[in-house]
Design a protein around this motif. Structure first.
Motif, mmCIF file in Angstrom:
data_model
loop_
_atom_site.group_PDB
_atom_site.id
_atom_site.type_symbol
_atom_site.label_atom_id
_atom_site.label_comp_id
_atom_site.label_asym_id
_atom_site.label_seq_id
_atom_site.Cartn_x
_atom_site.Cartn_y
_atom_site.Cartn_z
ATOM 1 N N SER A 23 94.915 45.401 77.583
ATOM 2 C CA SER A 23 96.037 44.478 77.413
ATOM 3 C C SER A 23 96.305 43.677 78.684
ATOM 4 O O SER A 23 96.644 42.491 78.632
ATOM 5 C CB SER A 23 97.312 45.245 77.043
ATOM 6 N N GLU A 24 96.153 44.348 79.820
ATOM 7 C CA GLU A 24 96.513 43.696 81.080
ATOM 8 C C GLU A 24 95.373 42.902 81.712
ATOM 9 O O GLU A 24 95.610 41.996 82.499
ATOM 10 C CB GLU A 24 97.022 44.752 82.070
ATOM 11 N N HIS A 25 94.122 43.247 81.369
ATOM 12 C CA HIS A 25 92.991 42.604 82.054
ATOM 13 C C HIS A 25 91.925 42.075 81.096
ATOM 14 O O HIS A 25 90.904 41.555 81.557
ATOM 15 C CB HIS A 25 92.337 43.583 83.028
ATOM 16 N N TYR A 58 94.452 51.261 94.276
ATOM 17 C CA TYR A 58 94.369 51.645 92.865
ATOM 18 C C TYR A 58 94.508 50.470 91.903
ATOM 19 O O TYR A 58 94.194 50.580 90.730
ATOM 20 C CB TYR A 58 95.408 52.727 92.539
ATOM 21 N N ASP A 59 94.994 49.336 92.411
ATOM 22 C CA ASP A 59 95.060 48.141 91.561
ATOM 23 C C ASP A 59 93.648 47.831 91.046
ATOM 24 O O ASP A 59 92.682 47.872 91.816
ATOM 25 C CB ASP A 59 95.598 46.963 92.392
ATOM 26 N N LYS A 60 93.535 47.517 89.755
ATOM 27 C CA LYS A 60 92.193 47.267 89.189
ATOM 28 C C LYS A 60 91.508 46.087 89.877
ATOM 29 O O LYS A 60 90.289 45.949 89.812
ATOM 30 C CB LYS A 60 92.283 46.993 87.684
ATOM 31 N N LEU A 61 92.316 45.225 90.493
ATOM 32 C CA LEU A 61 91.761 44.028 91.136
ATOM 33 C C LEU A 61 91.743 44.148 92.662
ATOM 34 O O LEU A 61 91.594 43.148 93.364
ATOM 35 C CB LEU A 61 92.578 42.797 90.723
ATOM 36 N N ALA A 93 84.291 43.117 92.209
ATOM 37 C CA ALA A 93 84.517 44.456 91.666
ATOM 38 C C ALA A 93 85.686 44.456 90.691
ATOM 39 O O ALA A 93 86.559 43.577 90.740
ATOM 40 C CB ALA A 93 84.805 45.425 92.808
ATOM 41 N N PHE A 94 85.688 45.440 89.809
ATOM 42 C CA PHE A 94 86.834 45.669 88.940
ATOM 43 C C PHE A 94 86.977 47.175 88.752
ATOM 44 O O PHE A 94 85.999 47.882 88.502
ATOM 45 C CB PHE A 94 86.642 45.005 87.577
ATOM 46 N N GLY A 95 88.215 47.650 88.833
ATOM 47 C CA GLY A 95 88.470 49.074 88.630
ATOM 48 C C GLY A 95 89.239 49.663 89.798
ATOM 49 O O GLY A 95 89.308 49.087 90.888
ATOM 50 N N SER A 96 89.833 50.802 89.535
ATOM 51 C CA SER A 96 90.654 51.472 90.554
ATOM 52 C C SER A 96 89.802 52.274 91.526
ATOM 53 O O SER A 96 88.702 52.718 91.189
ATOM 54 C CB SER A 96 91.647 52.421 89.878
ATOM 55 N N THR A 97 90.364 52.474 92.708
ATOM 56 C CA THR A 97 89.759 53.351 93.711
ATOM 57 C C THR A 97 90.781 54.403 94.121
ATOM 58 O O THR A 97 91.950 54.088 94.345
ATOM 59 C CB THR A 97 89.336 52.549 94.953
ATOM 60 N N PHE A 98 90.332 55.619 94.199
ATOM 61 C CA PHE A 98 91.172 56.739 94.634
ATOM 62 C C PHE A 98 90.523 57.340 95.870
ATOM 63 O O PHE A 98 89.325 57.626 95.877
ATOM 64 C CB PHE A 98 91.275 57.774 93.512
ATOM 65 N N ASP A 115 77.772 49.174 85.272
ATOM 66 C CA ASP A 115 77.730 47.712 85.182
ATOM 67 C C ASP A 115 77.925 47.098 86.578
ATOM 68 O O ASP A 115 78.182 47.792 87.572
ATOM 69 C CB ASP A 115 78.746 47.179 84.161
ATOM 70 N N GLU A 116 77.822 45.778 86.641
ATOM 71 C CA GLU A 116 77.841 45.086 87.929
ATOM 72 C C GLU A 116 79.169 45.288 88.664
ATOM 73 O O GLU A 116 79.201 45.457 89.892
ATOM 74 C CB GLU A 116 77.594 43.592 87.701
ATOM 75 N N ALA A 117 80.261 45.290 87.901
ATOM 76 C CA ALA A 117 81.575 45.457 88.539
ATOM 77 C C ALA A 117 81.690 46.820 89.214
ATOM 78 O O ALA A 117 82.292 46.956 90.285
ATOM 79 C CB ALA A 117 82.678 45.289 87.501
#
Lengths: 528, 186
Positions: free
Chosen positions: A104-106, A332-335, A342-347, A423-425
């Motif tokens: 929904s958000e991305h 942690y922001d997906k962006l 890149a796309f996705g969170s990091t912890f 995937d590439e992201a």
């Protein structure tokens, strides 16, 4: 073939999720049987040794691995009573609110059919049930407020503290890590000794493994555990509308049937779809619960970017736990690394006790070294080496999947074939986290810093039986109940439609507690 | 209960040495003891064990004396579910003997093609150069499991026997701090 007396619930798998379901249902007065394919481990089996700890790793039928990033499952999966949670690191981070509505958000990935607020009360309950140490208030810079953890944070050591200066320099705030370990005595279980042998099993019960938490409660409430019981099929009635039990092979490799009013598959994210695909019949020709065609699909893995820092001084790197002393959601922001594609969170975690051998041992911190150079490195690293790790999130991809292979195991069940490619992201996120990790490490003032690059690793496993709003887009609902067969449940990380970036077991416990309590509350309408 | 008492509470409850067969009887030994006492090999042939020792010693000094060949021989001779090998966590498909035989065969075939003799007969500098090429998958005509993976796995076995034991920790002066100690410091 023997048929056992019908029970209320048969649970396939005695790990984190199966144990939670067993505890709730047994305490609700249900007759519960857990079938576990591996040995019946006891705390006294948990030898403090990386080599001996490998006995806790899978020894059943192998999965055939395919794709550009084959899933290295064996290091992190379980084998025997307690499952993977018998040897997990017990980091207890939560998913965050932004994990639940990624699509929904991305406009990519998938949405969960629930929100963070649906799971949050269960995080708090699990913390009280199994014992969590941490600083909830400090975490609330990233998430809505909840209950304080029942124990204060764990002790920290120099090998964790040395990272704080580096993180501060790049604008990353670290907080004490929430862990499923005892910083103080809790519910009769002793406090941690900080000797770093968590990952081969904690025999004193300071770490919240199933044997000393939910499984122990389940057994006390009357649940029966049958070890070395390998389930090969889930059985249904002739109409295919209800499951009636499971077929399994016992320790003598004799075929047995266990009838039950409800079946819970908690065998592991890869094994559950293998079982359901192998349970196909004329009413479910593509496998149980597979009207959507999504059974076995959307398998996901975390990946880790490890960065090393070698200090001249003794930083007590043999002390602590194997998980983390500090963690952060500041990326942690997906962006967060959008500029790197890149796309996705990091912890992010930092500060773990160092051991010499095994995949995570410090001999592997410089995998390029061998011979006298390795011997020299071991002497230099033994007191001065530390590591930080950034875990990354990959988005669900329908091509990452479990299927049945033509090759069969010793029971005649087709092996699982596991295809996985980042995937590439995800590749870009992995690389971005290495870049930032090096900046952090350099800012610590360490004598030497380097990235622990190799093949992009696969860590933790999710998907294959994802939750959603209906049979057109998923296999189960948010409680783990399959859309098509009301008395068939799935438990564990397989039901996550996206994975977030943190270690998953806290969420596995929370979702399992939520699903099990819902099952208990609606028992009459589900069990029939 | 203090920390030391809690450690003592569970000390000695576990296993820790491997079962080797000597004179028809099963005895518990470390791999180094098995080597020094000449325990017969169960699965590996003498030339295969010699290759393992030569590769292991090149990868991690001390691996030969610590009994890497006896360790691997014992481990590939028992059921896969009892194995302590790193092969188990690197997704090698059992039986593990198949992997080791393929790896040894690939190493000796490549060594013979390059140098006219099997790996164990090479001098130390040539062994070192060979392993460095193998780890980078740079040996032309290599046939078998990838050189990089063979390097990873045999290096891990060598690290296990040299540094992964209680004696290995002691050699580095690292406190072992076991909850349940392996017996015989192994």
């Amino acid at each position: 073939m023997a048929t056992h007396e019908k029970v209320d619930v048969v649970i396939v798998g005695a790990g984190a999720s199966g144990s939670t379901f067993a505890a709730v249902l047994a305490k609700a007065g249900k007759k519960v049987v857990l079938l576990e394919s591996g040995p019946d481990w006891q705390p006294t089996d948990l030898i403090s040794s990386d080599m001996w700890g490998r006995r806790l790793k899978p020894a059943g039928a192998p999965f055939l691995l395919q794709g550009k990033n084959p899933y290295g499952y064996a290091y992190q999966a379980g084998w025997g009573v307690g499952g993977a949670a018998l040897h997990y690191f017990a980091n207890f981070p939560r998913l965050m609110p932004n994990d639940f509505k990624v699509k929904s958000e991305h406009s990519r990935g998938l949405d969960w059919p629930i929100n963070y607020s649906d799971v949050a009360p269960f995080y708090d309950r699990v913390a009280d049930d199994v014992g969590v140490s941490g600083d909830a208030k400090a975490e609330e810079r990233w998430r809505p407020a909840g209950k304080p953890y029942p124990m204060p944070p764990m002790k920290t050591f120099k090998n964790g503290d040395v990272w704080l200066k580096g993180f501060e320099a790049v604008g990353i705030k670290m907080t004490p890590a929430a862990v499923g370990m005892n910083s103080t005595e809790y519910k009769g279980r002793p406090a941690c000794l900080y000797d770093g042998w968590c990952h081969v099993g904690c025999p004193i019960g300071a770490l919240a493994n199933p044997l000393v938490t939910y499984l122990g409660e389940a057994k006390k409430a009357g649940a029966e555990v049958r070890a070395r019981a390998t389930v090969t099929r889930v059985l249904t009635n002739s109409a295919g509308t209800r499951v009636t039990g499971v077929e399994y092979y016992d320790e003598k490799k004799e075929k047995q049937t266990q009838e039950a009013s409800v079946v819970v598959l908690a065998a592991w994210a890869a094994q559950n779809p293998r079982l359901m695909l192998n349970s196909a019949n004329d009413k479910h020709p593509n496998g149980l619960g597979n009207k959507s065609g999504l059974l076995g699909k959307y398998m996901m893995a975390h990946f880790a970017s490890g960065t090393f820092a070698l200090f001249d001084e003794d930083i007590e790197n043999h002390m602590g736990t194997i998980g983390a002393q500090y963690f952060s959601y500041d990326r942690y922001d997906k962006l967060a690394h959008k500029d790197k594609g890149a796309f996705g969170s990091t912890f992010i975690v930092a500060g773990a006790a160092q051991k010499t051998s095994d995949l995570g041992g410090f001999a592997n911190a410089r995998l390029d070294l061998f011979g006298p150079a390795l011997a020299d490195f071991m002497k230099r690293a033994k007191r001065g080496l530390s590591r930080m790790t950034a875990f990354g999130e990959e988005m669900p991809n329908i091509e990452n999947r479990i299927e049945l292979a033509s090759e069969k195991d010793e029971f005649g069940m087709p092996l699982g074939k596991f295809t996985h490619t980042f995937d590439e992201a995800a590749v870009n996120l992995w690389n971005a986290n290495f870049d930032e990790g090096l900046k952090v490490a350099k800012a610590t003032g360490a004598k030497e810093v380097w990235s622990g690059r190799g093949n992009q690793p696969t860590i933790h496993m999710f998907g294959g039986t994802i939750m959603g709003t209906g049979a057109d887009n998923s296999v189960v609902d948010s409680f783990g109940q399959t859309h098509e067969i009301a008395n068939l449940y799935i438990a564990g990380p397989g039901i996550f439609p996206t994975e977030g970036a943190p270690n998953p077991t806290y969420t596995i416990f929370a979702l399992s507690l939520r699903g099990a309590e819902h099952l208990a509350e609606t028992w009459a309408s589900i069990a029939g | 209960m203090d920390a030391i008492e809690r450690r003592a509470f569970v000390k000695g409850a576990g296993l820790g040495a491997l079962a080797f067969t000597m004179g028809g009887a099963e005895v518990l030994l470390t791999p180094a003891q098995a080597r020094s006492e000449g325990v017969p090999l169960r699965t590996l042939k003498p030339d295969e064990a010699a290759t393992i020792e030569a590769v292991g010693e090149t990868l991690v000094p001390g691996a030969q004396q610590q009994g890497i060949a006896n360790f691997i021989d014992q481990q590939i001779s028992i059921p896969a579910e009892e194995a302590l090998l790193e092969a188990r966590i690197l997704n090698v498909k059992p039986p593990y003997a198949n992997f080791y035989r393929a790896a040894i065969g690939a190493i000796n075939a490549a060594s013979t093609a390059r140098h006219g003799k099997p790996f164990a007969q090479l001098d130390a500098p040539t062994r070192h150069a060979f392993i460095d090429q193998m780890r980078q998958n740079k040996i032309d005509g290599w046939k078998g499991p990838s050189g990089g993976f063979v390097y990873l796995l045999l290096r891990s076995d060598a690290v296990d026997v040299v540094y992964g034991t209680m004696a290995g920790y002691a050699s580095l002066d690292i406190p072992y701090m076991a909850h349940i100690a392996p017996t015989k410091k192994w």
